[in-house]
Motif scaffolding. Sequence first.
Motif, PDB file in Angstrom:
ATOM      1  N   TYR A 282       0.833  -1.200   0.000  1.00 15.94           N
ATOM      2  CA  TYR A 282       0.000   0.000   0.000  1.00 15.94           C
ATOM      3  C   TYR A 282       0.869   1.251   0.000  1.00 15.94           C
ATOM      4  N   GLU A 667     -16.466  -6.165  -3.117  1.00 13.74           N
ATOM      5  CA  GLU A 667     -15.369  -6.242  -2.157  1.00 13.74           C
ATOM      6  C   GLU A 667     -14.066  -5.788  -2.797  1.00 13.74           C
ATOM      7  N   THR A 668     -13.866  -6.155  -4.065  1.00 12.14           N
ATOM      8  CA  THR A 668     -12.677  -5.719  -4.796  1.00 12.14           C
ATOM      9  C   THR A 668     -12.646  -4.201  -4.886  1.00 12.14           C
ATOM     10  N   LYS A 671     -11.673  -2.384  -1.619  1.00 12.54           N
ATOM     11  CA  LYS A 671     -10.239  -2.388  -1.315  1.00 12.54           C
ATOM     12  C   LYS A 671      -9.522  -1.181  -1.925  1.00 12.54           C
ATOM     13  N   GLU A 674      -9.258   1.785   0.664  1.00 12.48           N
ATOM     14  CA  GLU A 674      -8.779   1.469   2.011  1.00 12.48           C
ATOM     15  C   GLU A 674      -8.153   2.693   2.684  1.00 12.48           C
TER      16      GLU A 674
END
Length: 805
Positions: A282, A667-668, A671, A674
């Motif tokens: 990240y 859900e993808t 992300k 985030e």
Amino acid sequence: MSLQNIKQIVRSLWRYKSFSVINLLGLSLGIAAIIVIFLLVNYENNFDKFHKDDNNIYRVVAKNEAKETSAYSAAVPYSLAKLLRTELPGLPATEIHYVNDMNIRIGNNSPFSQKQVLFGDSLFFKVFDYSSIKNFWITGNPETALNEPRKAILTESTAKKFFGNENPVGRILRLDNKADVEVVAIVKDLPATSHLPFSMIVSFSTLTKEFVAGLDLDQWGVRSNGYCYTRINNNTRQIEQALHAIVQRNAETDREKQERMYLQPLGSIHFDSTFADSNPSYTVGPKYISMLILLGFFIIMVACINYINLSTSLAFSKSKEVGIRKTIGASRRQLFFYYLSETLLLTVLATALAFILSYVLLPVINTLLEKSVSFRQLLDPIYIGSGLIALLLTSFLSGVYPALVLSGFNPIVSLKNQFILPGRFSTLFRKGLIVFQFTTSIALIICTAIIAKQTQYFSKRSLGFNKESVVEVALPVNDSSKMESFRNLLENDPGVKNISFCLGAPVSDNGFNTSVKAPELFGKNEQSIKLIPCDINYLTTYEIKLLAGRWFFPSEEIYRDSVTAIVINETMARTLGYRDPADAIGKKIMIGINDLNLPIIGVTTDFHTTSLHKVIQPTGLLPFGFFYYAAGIRIDPSNIKKTLGSIETAWKKIYPESVYEFKFIDETLAKRYEQETRDYNLFKAFSVISIFICCIGLWGLIAFVVVRKTKEIGIRKVLGSSIRGIVYLLSKDFLKLVIIALLIASPIAWYFMNKWLHDFAYRITISWWVFVIAGIAAVVIALITISFQAIKAAIANPVKSLRTE
């Protein structure tokens, strides 16, 4: 500080224990917040610092400056490292291929999924020096481990996961059913602060075209998940000149020749959000660190101000004590240091409590922010010394003004009256501090509300397709016969509505970025286009709307031969110069892949292919089966569990040697936000802390005011004043300060949040009602805090307060 002074300070704190508890709680919360923020900032700033001579390591990145837009990429052609070593002999430049998820099989056991698999060449450990990690090489030789094909290095935890307590060296692993590799070395696990985390390294010569969709790795322009790193001592300009020469010699199109490659320092990778989409780990922007530091500063200031306000309020109750001390010979200087010592002792106690609080809360914060921050960072002697200085500074900031006020009382006046009323300057100063406190808290409330609204906007904005109830499954083997067998099994399941094979779902960010030419429109100029290979069911599975023309016929879907038509999105049609999508139908464009000259047969509505941070790209859709590496399955939401079980059963029948994994498209997408979720959680947590500190301070102040005005309240009640009138009398001055704080906080919060929102291509507008709600919330919180003490004073028996008169 003498033992006698300590005893006197303890007695004084015990005598005014309610105020002492409030001060202790406020300071400990503020210091705990500072400790946690320090740990977070230190964690982020330590990324990649464990490499020896980390300042000499660089990543090669690319910037393509087209006519209207600029595209950035950390992925570069696989052949670049070899060409760079040829251009500059002796330069350690390593080529890397990174895989987020790979199927592993050991012997005849069932396959399993392994994250963070890295392919590295023989120069990998020449560029990345892990010698600062104690005993990094458990077994194996860094000089030879990656020299030969089909060799693998495992981290300690990966070796334990694969083989338990057995010796893993010499064991064989099968990767994605494509290659067998031998384990030749074991290394320590990497620190969490690595932008390039890996669980295993496979020799780069093992990487064949089967691992990268059949693409030729030596062909210029093929980059997929390929990265190039180098280690240099100086002459970055010489290397960037060499990179420019390599690009000009090998680029095949005008657009490729516009690409500029440059060196990115290792230390800046974690903080450069330009390449966030292609970083294995990240990324946080520099604004994130600045935001944390500002939050810490304001929270500790709120806590210090709390102490100053309560201590100065209490000071006027201690006036007789000061008068007696001065009468028996205490100098102003002695009293100043005595009361400063009182603050120091309380700060030390608050710091001890803060350490306990932060230690207990750190695991919760790690879970909330998805980090691995360790409390052991604080054991560094440098940080211990810095902490002691910070403790003394906090103590000084909190205690210097109350100590000056207390030590400055006139002893004669002090001994004549029970209370010394504060002067005009002291009153204005304390009011100013209260305004500062609530300005900080209200600004945090506003920021939290705006971040929450933007986060909510992410989930509710139309993406141009329907993301609900769609499951994506990665296909391990690109085999048309197996795909059709898988499709046939699922189509017979009543829980499956549609199934589409493609390179990836719209938001998966999977696709090919290439050039496009339209001679009749651009002349020799090129534009950029994103190509998504997809089958004839893609439109219905993802519920994308067609604006003009038609979708592909079954006969137009091919597996290995060249495609014969293309469908584009609205943005691409506008890029081509067509205001009406229907005008684009039948026109031909030439795309950079094999210079295919394709007619446009349809135009879809715009749909997002990545997060809302970026504008919608010009996009083309192609029915090219060779690049189908995922299945998008729309399922009936009424019986999800049963349908998922049916999909898994069909999978195991068609792909028995591969791991079944699925993910929901929504859900993808989540992300991708985030960082915004982390921002929201941080602001929410620190807003609560700030407001709580303000409230306990306000509680203490109103309690002091009630004590000082006890007889006045008694007289007013005797003369017929109502409870409402007395509550209003005690509350109005504080509520005025909260309203002033709102007027100051609103433009400040608007300015910073407006800058924050500029990072998004699609964003909310800041509504006026956010400020109104924040103001109402602050007033209500303050009123609730004040009302308890005010009502208690208002309903008290006036006889008790007036019996001594």
